[in-house]
Write an enzyme that holds these catalytic residues in place. Structure first.
Site, PDB file in Angstrom:
ATOM      1  N   CYS A 153      -4.679   2.459  -3.653  1.00 35.18           N
ATOM      2  CA  CYS A 153      -3.441   2.950  -3.025  1.00 35.18           C
ATOM      3  C   CYS A 153      -2.295   1.957  -3.186  1.00 35.18           C
ATOM      4  CB  CYS A 153      -3.647   3.286  -1.542  1.00 35.18           C
ATOM      5  SG  CYS A 153      -4.885   4.539  -1.268  1.00 35.18           S
ATOM      6  N   GLN A 183      -4.497  -5.177   7.130  1.00 36.68           N
ATOM      7  CA  GLN A 183      -5.507  -6.078   6.574  1.00 36.68           C
ATOM      8  C   GLN A 183      -5.486  -7.456   7.236  1.00 36.68           C
ATOM      9  OE1 GLN A 183      -7.778  -5.298   4.254  1.00 36.68           O
ATOM     10  NE2 GLN A 183      -7.029  -3.295   3.620  1.00 36.68           N
ATOM     11  N   LYS A 229     -10.613  -0.326  10.146  1.00 33.72           N
ATOM     12  CA  LYS A 229     -10.803  -1.542   9.348  1.00 33.72           C
ATOM     13  C   LYS A 229     -11.187  -2.733  10.225  1.00 33.72           C
ATOM     14  CE  LYS A 229      -7.296  -0.290   5.889  1.00 33.72           C
ATOM     15  NZ  LYS A 229      -8.083   0.307   4.806  1.00 33.72           N
ATOM     16  N   HIS A 262       0.878  -1.176   0.000  1.00 35.41           N
ATOM     17  CA  HIS A 262       0.000   0.000   0.000  1.00 35.41           C
ATOM     18  C   HIS A 262       0.921   1.233   0.000  1.00 35.41           C
ATOM     19  CE1 HIS A 262      -2.795   2.976   1.754  1.00 35.41           C
ATOM     20  NE2 HIS A 262      -3.781   2.137   1.506  1.00 35.41           N
ATOM     21  N   ASP A 304       3.129  -4.348   7.920  1.00 36.64           N
ATOM     22  CA  ASP A 304       1.899  -3.580   7.779  1.00 36.64           C
ATOM     23  C   ASP A 304       0.757  -4.596   7.909  1.00 36.64           C
ATOM     24  OD1 ASP A 304      -0.359  -2.256   7.022  1.00 36.64           O
ATOM     25  OD2 ASP A 304       0.370  -1.652   5.041  1.00 36.64           O
TER      26      ASP A 304
END
Lengths: 420, 145
Positions: free
Chosen positions: A378, A214, A237, A134, A211
């Site tokens: 993104c 998600q 999220k 991202h 990261d």
């Protein structure tokens, strides 16, 4: 949650927005949770109650409300720490989002006020990321490379949408200071293997960041078991509000790092010529934090814990298997990412020949109430890698159903009719 | 069925069969405009002749049906026209697009471009329709400079 069994109809009743109608009497089919998730009534009620009964500033107010708000804010930190298996609560830093968490770490390198060898960076040093990142795990490192003269290097992505680790030993080498990769891709759905990369990073003395924006919302993530040095994710999220994110980091690293933002509450003492800083986590929480948002995130964590992250994962895995099969029946549709559900989350990005994703998304929304995301999500370098400007992306969460996937497929057939 | 008013037959027709697409020589100015939020892009060339005549508008690009059809319609309206007249059409088109669906389009000025009237009700798509038209305005300004 009836009798401890996962019941999606019961879950859906907890999310007020899922029963609203869109203009024209269309039902809402929300397949955009990878972008931002909806909020259960429990989170909304907790935030409302905080504002109605307890709200005041945290950390600095000595009155009753200050004590109550501070207790709730710090309890949210405890909840998040337990949720991700953090060895210590002080290792949980509240940020405004995952981007800030990533920037916080990136700005720790090459900072003249920090003389810790692990965070020195200059020409000849290397940073390794991947093609499936991202923008928030690309741009902070690009800026760092520009500031310090370090070199940014990239893991390639295979045609199947997996990390290509065939050149791991060459890409991660004794010049590498940090490796930062996505845990679960927001476009491909791919869940990346951490162990091999981490072992190599350890071998050459590099730090490793994940990261996890998600992954933390969709599967049980234990930061201690993962073994990385830093993990970033965001509240909105994972059923929480926007405006609150999390950086988890190893205590000794966080303590060695320079402050990021200066301001109130991050100090120990301030003189006119210098300041000393509070211990972590407060060193990194300058200014009045997002108080209600942090408390809302705590409620989201409670909700997910009550459902059970393994149940969330199992349900989404079923949706992914179903969705991959259902989409394969749309003529010409090309999945960008793994076409099987192994090591893969419920994010299905795809292209349809001769129809631009913006047109796909518009007709899905206007005619069927199906909310998907269209564009490059993104992750422009990843789309360039696949030679496409944009994709349509359906992303699932614990409240989605196979009926909604059927509605998506019906919508796609109609899109093809309009443009046929 | 709101989208029916967005995807007019004329727009779909121009998208499937774009008019005058492809970059041609000679030209006086070439511009490249992008829409960073969605990645749509257009490269546009303008060739002007005597008396402000627009001899050719050639373009290439990629993007959604709205942005690509808008480029095709622009080509038809501007080529063979004059700078003065075509900029009047651009102005009326811009007024329509930015009118949030409240502006009554002047069909005498807009011709086929009136088919985009429905786009004005979709704020996220207005920039798609305007992409090629803004590029044209820019290219003409550079040609005349």
């Amino acid at each position: 949650m009836t009798d401890g069994m996962f019941d999606v109809d019961r879950i859906r009743k907890d999310f007020p927005i899922l029963s609203r109608e869109l203009p024209g009497g269309r039902p809402l089919v929300y397949l955009d949770s990878g972008n931002s998730s909806q909020k259960p009534a429990q989170v909304i009620a907790t935030m409302r109650e905080e504002m109605e009964r307890h709200y005041s500033n945290v950390g600095r107010a000595l009155h009753t409300l200050g004590a109550e708000s501070t207790a709730a804010y710090e309890a949210a930190r405890d909840k998040v720490a337990a949720f991700i298996g953090a060895p210590g609560r002080d290792e949980v830093i509240f940020t405004k989002n995952a981007s800030e968490a990533l920037n916080l770490v990136a700005y720790s390198f090459g900072n003249p006020t920090c003389d810790d060898e692990r965070f020195r960076m200059g020409p000849g040093d290397e940073i390794v990321i991947s093609e499936m990142e991202h923008h928030s795990n690309i741009v902070p490192w690009q800026l760092l490379a520009q500031r310090t003269g370090a070199t940014l290097r990239w893991f390639p992505v295979t045609d199947e949408g997996r990390l290509d680790l065939s050149r791991l030993e060459e890409l991660v080498n004794e010049r590498t200071k940090i490796v930062s990769v996505v845990h679960q891709s927001n476009v491909l759905g791919t869940v990346n293997p951490v162990d091999g990369i981490l072992a190599r990073a350890r071998q050459v003395g590099a730090l490793m960041m994940l990261d996890a924006s998600q992954s933390v919302p969709h599967r049980a993530v234990d930061v201690a078991a993962l073994g990385a040095d830093f993990v970033a994710f965001t509240g909105h999220k994972m059923l929480g509000p926007s405006g609150i994110g999390v950086l988890w980091g190893r205590h000794d690293l966080l303590s060695a790092m320079p402050p990021f933002l200066g301001g109130g509450e991050m100090i120990e003492a301030v003189w006119m010529d210098h300041s000393t800083f509070a211990p972590v986590p407060h060193k990194f929480e300058a200014g009045t934090p997002p108080i209600v948002e942090a408390i809302g995130l705590g409620a989201a964590v409670d909700y997910l814990t009550a459902v059970g992250m393994d149940e969330v994962l199992r349900h989404e895995h079923e949706l992914t298997v179903y969705g991959l099969k259902a989409l394969s029946e749309v003529p010409g549709l090309r999945i960008i990412g793994p076409t099987t559900a192994e090591d893969r989350g419920g994010v299905l990005s795809f292209t349809i020949p001769d129809i631009h994703p913006h047109d796909v998304g518009q007709i899905l929304d206007d005619n069927f109430g199906v909310a998907v995301r269209v564009g490059h999500h993104c992750a422009r370098p990843l789309h360039l890698r696949f030679g496409i400007p944009a994709t349509t992306r359906a992303s699932f969460y614990l409240y989605n159903t196979t009926d909604e996937i059927d509605a998506l497929v019906r919508g796609l057939h109609h899109v093809q009719k309009v443009f046929g | 069925m709101i989208a029916e008013s967005l995807y007019q037959e004329l727009i779909l027709e121009h998208y499937k069969h774009p008019q005058g697409r492809g970059l041609r020589d000679p030209y006086d100015a070439e511009v490249h405009h992008v829409n960073p939020t969605c990645g749509d892009e257009v490269t546009m060339r303008v060739k002007l002749g005597d008396g402000g005549k627009v001899e050719d508008v050639s373009y290439d690009g990629q993007g959604c049906s709205i942005s690509q059809a808008a480029a095709s319609v622009l080509h038809e309206l501007a080529t063979g026209s004059t700078v003065g007249h075509s900029l009047e059409v651009v102005e009326e088109f811009t007024r329509l697009m930015q009118g949030r669906g409240q502006v009554e389009p002047d069909e005498d000025v807009l011709g086929d471009a009136v088919a985009f009237a429905g786009v004005a009700k979709f704020p996220a798509r207005v920039k798609c329709a305007l992409l090629a038209w803004m590029a044209y305005k820019d290219a003409v300004a550079r040609s005349s400079a």
